[in-house]
Write a protein that holds these residues in place. Structure first.
Motif, mmCIF file in Angstrom:
data_model
loop_
_atom_site.group_PDB
_atom_site.id
_atom_site.type_symbol
_atom_site.label_atom_id
_atom_site.label_comp_id
_atom_site.label_asym_id
_atom_site.label_seq_id
_atom_site.Cartn_x
_atom_site.Cartn_y
_atom_site.Cartn_z
ATOM 1 N N SER A 99 0.500 5.798 3.829
ATOM 2 C CA SER A 99 0.127 4.565 3.893
ATOM 3 C C SER A 99 1.182 3.599 4.441
ATOM 4 C CB SER A 99 -0.295 4.048 2.583
ATOM 5 O OG SER A 99 -1.688 4.554 2.095
ATOM 6 N N GLY A 100 1.004 2.811 5.114
ATOM 7 C CA GLY A 100 1.919 1.771 5.712
ATOM 8 C C GLY A 100 2.599 0.799 4.588
ATOM 9 N N MET A 101 1.781 0.487 3.525
ATOM 10 C CA MET A 101 2.260 -0.273 2.590
ATOM 11 C C MET A 101 1.920 0.287 1.187
ATOM 12 S SD MET A 101 1.097 -3.953 3.829
ATOM 13 C CE MET A 101 -0.500 -3.077 4.663
ATOM 14 N N ILE A 102 2.740 0.311 0.190
ATOM 15 C CA ILE A 102 2.631 0.947 -1.298
ATOM 16 C C ILE A 102 2.988 -0.211 -2.125
ATOM 17 C CG2 ILE A 102 3.284 2.953 -2.831
ATOM 18 C CD1 ILE A 102 2.708 4.077 -0.115
ATOM 19 N N GLY A 103 1.890 -0.381 -2.942
ATOM 20 C CA GLY A 103 2.019 -1.427 -4.178
ATOM 21 C C GLY A 103 2.496 -0.699 -5.433
ATOM 22 N N ILE A 104 3.653 -0.655 -6.114
ATOM 23 C CA ILE A 104 4.063 0.249 -7.037
ATOM 24 C C ILE A 104 4.242 -0.779 -8.278
ATOM 25 C CG2 ILE A 104 6.164 1.352 -7.968
ATOM 26 C CD1 ILE A 104 7.274 1.668 -5.168
ATOM 27 N N ASN A 105 3.426 -0.442 -9.083
ATOM 28 C CA ASN A 105 3.026 -1.387 -10.409
ATOM 29 C C ASN A 105 2.769 -2.784 -10.085
ATOM 30 O OD1 ASN A 105 3.383 0.579 -12.067
ATOM 31 N ND2 ASN A 105 5.641 0.248 -12.209
ATOM 32 N N THR A 106 1.910 -3.079 -9.018
ATOM 33 C CA THR A 106 1.491 -4.504 -8.538
ATOM 34 C C THR A 106 0.238 -4.011 -7.661
ATOM 35 O OG1 THR A 106 1.777 -6.534 -7.116
ATOM 36 C CG2 THR A 106 2.989 -4.459 -6.511
ATOM 37 N N GLY A 107 -0.777 -5.123 -7.599
ATOM 38 C CA GLY A 107 -1.981 -5.018 -6.808
ATOM 39 C C GLY A 107 -2.020 -5.611 -5.683
ATOM 40 N N ILE A 108 -0.901 -6.467 -5.402
ATOM 41 C CA ILE A 108 -0.995 -7.175 -4.172
ATOM 42 C C ILE A 108 0.356 -6.985 -3.533
ATOM 43 C CG2 ILE A 108 -0.641 -9.776 -3.413
ATOM 44 C CD1 ILE A 108 -3.338 -9.231 -4.561
ATOM 45 N N VAL A 109 0.323 -6.658 -2.314
ATOM 46 C CA VAL A 109 1.536 -6.306 -1.317
ATOM 47 C C VAL A 109 1.764 -7.266 -0.391
ATOM 48 C CG1 VAL A 109 1.223 -3.924 -1.824
ATOM 49 C CG2 VAL A 109 0.105 -4.658 0.060
ATOM 50 N N SER A 110 0.516 -8.204 -0.148
ATOM 51 C CA SER A 110 0.672 -9.326 0.943
ATOM 52 C C SER A 110 1.789 -10.244 0.787
ATOM 53 C CB SER A 110 -0.599 -9.714 1.212
ATOM 54 O OG SER A 110 -1.459 -8.681 1.329
ATOM 55 N N SER A 111 2.621 -10.641 1.723
ATOM 56 C CA SER A 111 3.557 -11.767 1.748
ATOM 57 C C SER A 111 4.054 -11.911 3.208
ATOM 58 C CB SER A 111 4.855 -11.447 0.737
ATOM 59 O OG SER A 111 5.933 -12.138 0.964
ATOM 60 N N VAL A 112 4.473 -13.251 3.447
ATOM 61 C CA VAL A 112 4.796 -13.491 4.616
ATOM 62 C C VAL A 112 6.099 -12.824 5.140
ATOM 63 C CG1 VAL A 112 6.420 -15.481 3.900
ATOM 64 C CG2 VAL A 112 5.391 -15.407 6.454
ATOM 65 N N SER A 113 7.071 -12.445 4.079
ATOM 66 C CA SER A 113 8.242 -11.889 4.577
ATOM 67 C C SER A 113 8.190 -10.034 4.529
ATOM 68 C CB SER A 113 9.360 -12.214 3.221
ATOM 69 O OG SER A 113 9.099 -13.355 2.598
ATOM 70 N N ALA A 114 7.012 -9.746 3.965
ATOM 71 C CA ALA A 114 6.951 -8.185 3.990
ATOM 72 C C ALA A 114 6.206 -7.510 5.209
ATOM 73 C CB ALA A 114 6.478 -7.849 2.580
ATOM 74 N N PRO A 115 6.692 -6.600 5.780
ATOM 75 C CA PRO A 115 5.975 -6.226 7.041
ATOM 76 C C PRO A 115 4.309 -5.800 6.600
ATOM 77 C CG PRO A 115 7.909 -5.033 6.393
ATOM 78 C CD PRO A 115 7.752 -6.189 5.710
ATOM 79 N N PHE A 116 3.661 -6.290 7.523
ATOM 80 C CA PHE A 116 2.140 -5.872 7.020
ATOM 81 C C PHE A 116 1.752 -5.022 8.254
ATOM 82 C CE2 PHE A 116 -2.397 -5.986 6.655
ATOM 83 C CZ PHE A 116 -2.831 -6.181 5.340
ATOM 84 N N GLY A 117 1.191 -3.718 7.766
ATOM 85 C CA GLY A 117 0.548 -2.855 8.743
ATOM 86 C C GLY A 117 0.265 -1.549 8.474
ATOM 87 N N GLY A 118 -0.481 -0.583 9.016
ATOM 88 C CA GLY A 118 -0.792 0.721 8.451
ATOM 89 C C GLY A 118 -0.059 1.889 9.521
ATOM 90 N N ILE A 119 -0.672 3.011 8.851
ATOM 91 C CA ILE A 119 -0.257 4.289 9.713
ATOM 92 C C ILE A 119 -1.802 5.014 10.069
ATOM 93 C CG2 ILE A 119 2.230 4.410 9.135
ATOM 94 C CD1 ILE A 119 1.173 6.629 7.074
ATOM 95 N N LYS A 120 -1.430 6.382 10.563
ATOM 96 C CA LYS A 120 -2.854 6.825 10.902
ATOM 97 C C LYS A 120 -3.809 5.989 11.618
ATOM 98 C CE LYS A 120 -3.791 9.842 7.277
ATOM 99 N NZ LYS A 120 -3.897 10.267 6.010
ATOM 100 N N ASN A 121 -5.190 6.080 11.100
ATOM 101 C CA ASN A 121 -6.221 5.405 12.009
ATOM 102 C C ASN A 121 -6.083 4.070 11.390
ATOM 103 O OD1 ASN A 121 -6.726 7.449 13.108
ATOM 104 N ND2 ASN A 121 -8.992 7.719 12.641
ATOM 105 N N SER A 122 -5.301 3.427 10.597
ATOM 106 C CA SER A 122 -5.029 1.932 10.310
ATOM 107 C C SER A 122 -4.604 1.365 11.175
ATOM 108 C CB SER A 122 -4.438 2.039 8.726
ATOM 109 O OG SER A 122 -5.531 2.305 7.891
#
Ligand code: SIN
Length: 481
Positions: free
Chosen positions: A433-456
């Motif tokens: 996966s392009g983004m992994i949440g570790i002990n958190t359910g929210i990965v989105s933030s302006v400073s964190a790269p947002f995007g996927g791999i494979k067909n995402s």
């Protein structure tokens, strides 16, 4: 009823607000009532918008970065000044709760601020060559006219996440917002106009997605398409952009696994799952979709989950301020969620909370739902739910959980809960996966790269990488002999 930002029923081309004979209705998903109309524009107007964006590009690209940054700052301030009304507009056309809508406006403004800061930090390199007589420099230049195509689930934030880096880089934009939630986009364009953006830099075309999208793809002057939406549409845009060899940023569908290991803190995992799953009534690309729970903690987790889900307040955001879960976006969304739940039940899953269309509301409401004993043979395993349904799977071994998690064609977000540092590294490195949440359910933030791999999809939005998507590197090779 809260005061709502004026609904602008016009599109914007070259600084002119235009209407059309043909129009599309916009519906409030919480009531199915018509809340306004938008011009149903097509290829001809899209070409006019591309003409305007192309004409505005040379001067905008040459505008000193600090001036572009100042305009972005003014846009940012106006968005925050109008936060309450813009949030009500989101709730009206999208249905999400007022507190989430306000959060979205802050999220939306955060991209404008971030890229206002980035506008002045676009630097090239000096590069050493093997040949003594030559020197190489690179400069970064804006790619040109950008076609931005945005979804209904974040009617404001997805616009600024694309347009702010484009403007910061020196690109001009033709924006096609979702025809389900166009008023937030038009309000943002109005505020950009008020901020002082020159005409032609920001154009907004409303109407049917396909002819507008095709025109953007086929026109060689559009040098980049940035799209958020389904994988199917992303593939279509990619195919139609091949002839003009366009740059593409594609933020496409997900099927996020949410793994709870036997060593997880279950209360934290519950809080993370509720945040991830029920954000926007389950209609985000990064929502937890497949909840894999270790068999040792399965029963105790379900016991905690049931009251949490049953306690969610469902309703119309603008009528009931304490609403947490709003409607789905339309009848097709409601039918899909119902179909996935029925298929799972028919194949052996049990429903321990919710599980029905809420006919007591006039809008497209589905009850917050928990399905237990879900298996990979059910359709819900492969399809993005996009609704308030928790589907729980059971696993025994870490390797089995990773295999199940990766058994999908997409890879946008994944989440897991564990307190074991060695496992945390192992699992984070193994999940596709392009983004992994570790002990958190929210990965989105302006400073964190947002995007996927494979067909995402392709590319990253937000963060220090976001602006690079709108820049091209030019190599200057100089013979000094
Ligand atoms: C999306 O669902 O497309 C965006 C979600 C986010 O930015 O958190």
């Amino acid at each position: 009823m809260k005061k709502i930002f004026d609904r602008i029923e016009k599109a914007l081309i070259n600084g002119e607000w235009i209407s059309a004979k043909s129009h599309l209705d916009v519906i409030n998903p919480a009531s199915r009532e018509k809340i306004g109309i938008i011009p149903n524009l097509g290829p001809q107007e899209t070409i006019q918008a591309i003409n305007a964006a192309s004409a505005a590009f040379p001067a905008w690209a040459k505008t000193p970065p600090i001036e572009r940054a100042n305009l972005l700052w003014r846009w940012h301030d106006l968005i925050l000044k109008n936060k309450t009304e813009l949030a009500s507009l989101i709730s009206l056309e999208n249905g999400k709760s007022l507190s989430e809508a306000q959060g979205e406006i802050e999220y939306s403004a955060s991209f404008v601020r971030w890229f206002a800061e980035q506008a002045r930090r676009v630097d090239g390199d000096t590069i050493q060559l093997d040949q003594a007589e030559k020197r190489v420099f690179t400069i970064k230049q804006p790619v040109g006219v950008v076609g931005a195509i945005t979804p209904w689930n974040f009617p404001s934030a997805m616009i600024t996440r694309k347009c702010a880096p484009a403007f910061a880089a020196g690109c001009t934009v033709v924006l096609k917002p979702s025809d389900l939630t166009p008023f937030s986009a038009l309000a943002l364009a109005k505020l950009a106009e008020e901020a002082g953006f020159p005409k032609g830099v920001f154009n907004v075309i409303t109407g049917d997605a396909q002819p507008i999208g095709l025109t953007l793809c086929e026109d060689a002057r559009v040098r980049k398409i940035s799209f958020t939406g389904s994988t199917r549409v992303g593939q279509w845009l990619m195919a139609h952009s091949a002839d003009t060899v366009k740059r593409l940023s594609l933020e496409l569908g997900g099927n996020a696994p949410f793994i709870i290991f036997e060593d997880a803190d279950l209360d934290n995992a519950l809080a993370g799952l509720m945040a991830s799953k029920f954000r926007n009534s389950g209609q985000t690309c990064v929502c937890a979709n497949r909840v894999l729970v270790h068999e040792k903690v399965y029963a105790s987790f379900v016991e905690k989950l049931i009251p949490a889900v049953n306690n969610l307040t469902v309703g119309s955001a603008l009528l009931e301020e304490k609403t947490q879960v709003g409607p789905l976006i339309n009848q097709a969304g409601l039918d899909k969620v119902n179909r996935l739940v029925q298929d799972a039940i028919n194949k052996g899953a049990s429903c321990v909370a919710g599980g029905k269309v809420l006919n007591e509301f006039s809008g497209f409401f589905y009850s917050p739902t928990i399905l237990v004993d879900v298996t990979a043979e059910m359709v819900i395993f492969q399809e993005e739910i996009f609704g308030p349904v928790v589907a729980l799977y059971r696993f025994k071994e870490e390797a089995e959980a990773i295999e199940l998690a990766n058994n999908t064609s997409v890879g946008l977000a994944a989440y897991f809960y564990s307190q074991n540092p060695a496992r945390i590294f192992r699992v984070a490195e193994s999940l596709q996966s392009g983004m992994i949440g570790i002990n958190t359910g929210i990965v989105s933030s302006v400073s964190a790269p947002f995007g996927g791999i494979k067909n995402s999809g392709l590319g990253k939005e937000g963060s220090k990488y976001g602006i690079e998507e709108y820049l091209q590197i030019k190599t200057l090779c100089w013979d000094i002999s």
